[in-house]
Design a protein around this motif. Structure first.
Motif, short mmCIF file in Angstrom:
data_model
loop_
_atom_site.label_atom_id
_atom_site.label_comp_id
_atom_site.label_asym_id
_atom_site.label_seq_id
_atom_site.Cartn_x
_atom_site.Cartn_y
_atom_site.Cartn_z
N LEU A 75 40.08 55.05 -3.23
CA LEU A 75 40.29 54.01 -4.59
C LEU A 75 41.77 53.97 -4.93
O LEU A 75 42.51 52.98 -5.24
N ALA A 136 28.12 48.93 -10.51
CA ALA A 136 29.26 49.55 -10.06
C ALA A 136 30.55 48.56 -9.53
O ALA A 136 31.64 48.51 -9.42
N GLY A 140 33.44 47.55 -11.56
CA GLY A 140 34.88 48.03 -10.80
C GLY A 140 35.72 46.81 -10.37
O GLY A 140 36.91 47.23 -10.71
N ILE A 163 37.07 54.81 -14.01
CA ILE A 163 36.04 54.01 -13.29
C ILE A 163 34.99 54.99 -12.79
O ILE A 163 33.84 54.97 -13.15
N LYS A 164 35.39 56.24 -12.43
CA LYS A 164 34.44 57.22 -11.86
C LYS A 164 33.66 57.69 -13.11
O LYS A 164 32.38 57.80 -12.74
N LEU A 167 30.83 55.33 -13.75
CA LEU A 167 29.73 54.94 -12.70
C LEU A 167 28.39 55.22 -13.57
O LEU A 167 28.33 56.37 -13.97
#
Length: 176
Positions: A75, A136, A140, A163-164, A167
Motif C-alpha cells: 500500500l 475494504a 479503501g 486504513i489498516k 479494515l
C-alpha cells in the motif's frame, strides 16, 4: 516503445491538463502520432486505456501483496506512485463515467484481496467475508482517491495505518 505505452504516454500528458471525461480519443491519437484505427485495435475507449494505464501502476504496487510484499509495504508503494503522478490520477479519478477509474480500481482491488485472502486460508465464498472484502475495497479505494483529490494532506504512512485500523476484523486477522 510499444503502441499501448505510446497511447498511455499521450493520455498521461493530457491528464496533466484536464479531466479524463474531457479528453477525446482524437487528442490521444494526435499526440501519439498513431491512428484512430490503431487506438481501437488496442482499446475499446479512453476509459479502457485509462484502466490499462492504472493496472500498470497497480501491478507494481498493491497487487504485490499476492507475491512478495506485506500489505503495508504494498500500500505504501501504491501511495508513493500516486504521489508522483498526483495530478494525472486526480484528473483520472474525477471522471463521472461508469467506466471511470474508480469502478475499475474497486474491481481490481477486490480480485487482489480475494487472491491474497484465499492464499492465507480464508473462505472467500463465505457471505460475511464477501461483504468484508467489498467494504475494504470500496472504503479503501474511496479514501485513497479522496486523499489524492483533496491534496494528500495527511502523511501516506498515517493513511496506511488508518486504513489498516479500519479494515473489517474478518480481513485484518489475515494481514501480516
Amino acid at each position: 516503445m510499444n503502441t499501448k505505452n505510446r497511447l498511455a504516454k499521450s493520455l498521461e500528458k493530457l491528464l496533466q491538463k484536464k479531466n479524463l471525461d474531457d479528453i477525446r480519443v482524437s487528442e490521444i491519437v494526435a499526440d501519439s502520432s498513431l491512428s484512430r484505427k490503431t487506438f481501437y485495435r488496442h482499446f475499446k475507449d479512453k476509459y479502457a486505456l485509462a484502466s490499462w494505464y492504472f493496472i500498470q501502476i497497480y501491478s507494481k504496487s498493491f497487487d504485490r501483496i499476492t507475491e512478495d510484499l506485506s500489505w503495508e509495504e504494498a500500500l505504501l508503494r501504491y501511495l508513493d506512485i500516486y504521489q508522483g503522478k498526483s495530478i494525472i490520477l486526480q484528473n483520472a479519478y474525477k471522471s463521472r463515467d461508469i467506466n471511470g477509474l474508480r469502478n475499475y480500481d474497486i474491481a481490481v482491488t477486490k480480485k487482489t484481496y480475494q487472491k491474497y485472502l484465499k492464499s492465507k486460508g480464508a473462505d472467500i465464498n463465505d457471505d460475511t467475508m464477501k461483504f468484508a472484502i467489498e467494504i475494504a475495497c470500496r472504503g479503501g479505494t474511496d479514501m485513497i482517491s479522496q486523499w489524492l483529490v483533496n491534496g494528500m494532506k495527511i502523511d501516506k504512512e498515517q493513511l496506511v495505518q488508518l486504513i489498516k485500523q479500519t479494515l473489517p476484523n474478518d480481513i485484518l486477522r489475515y494481514i501480516d
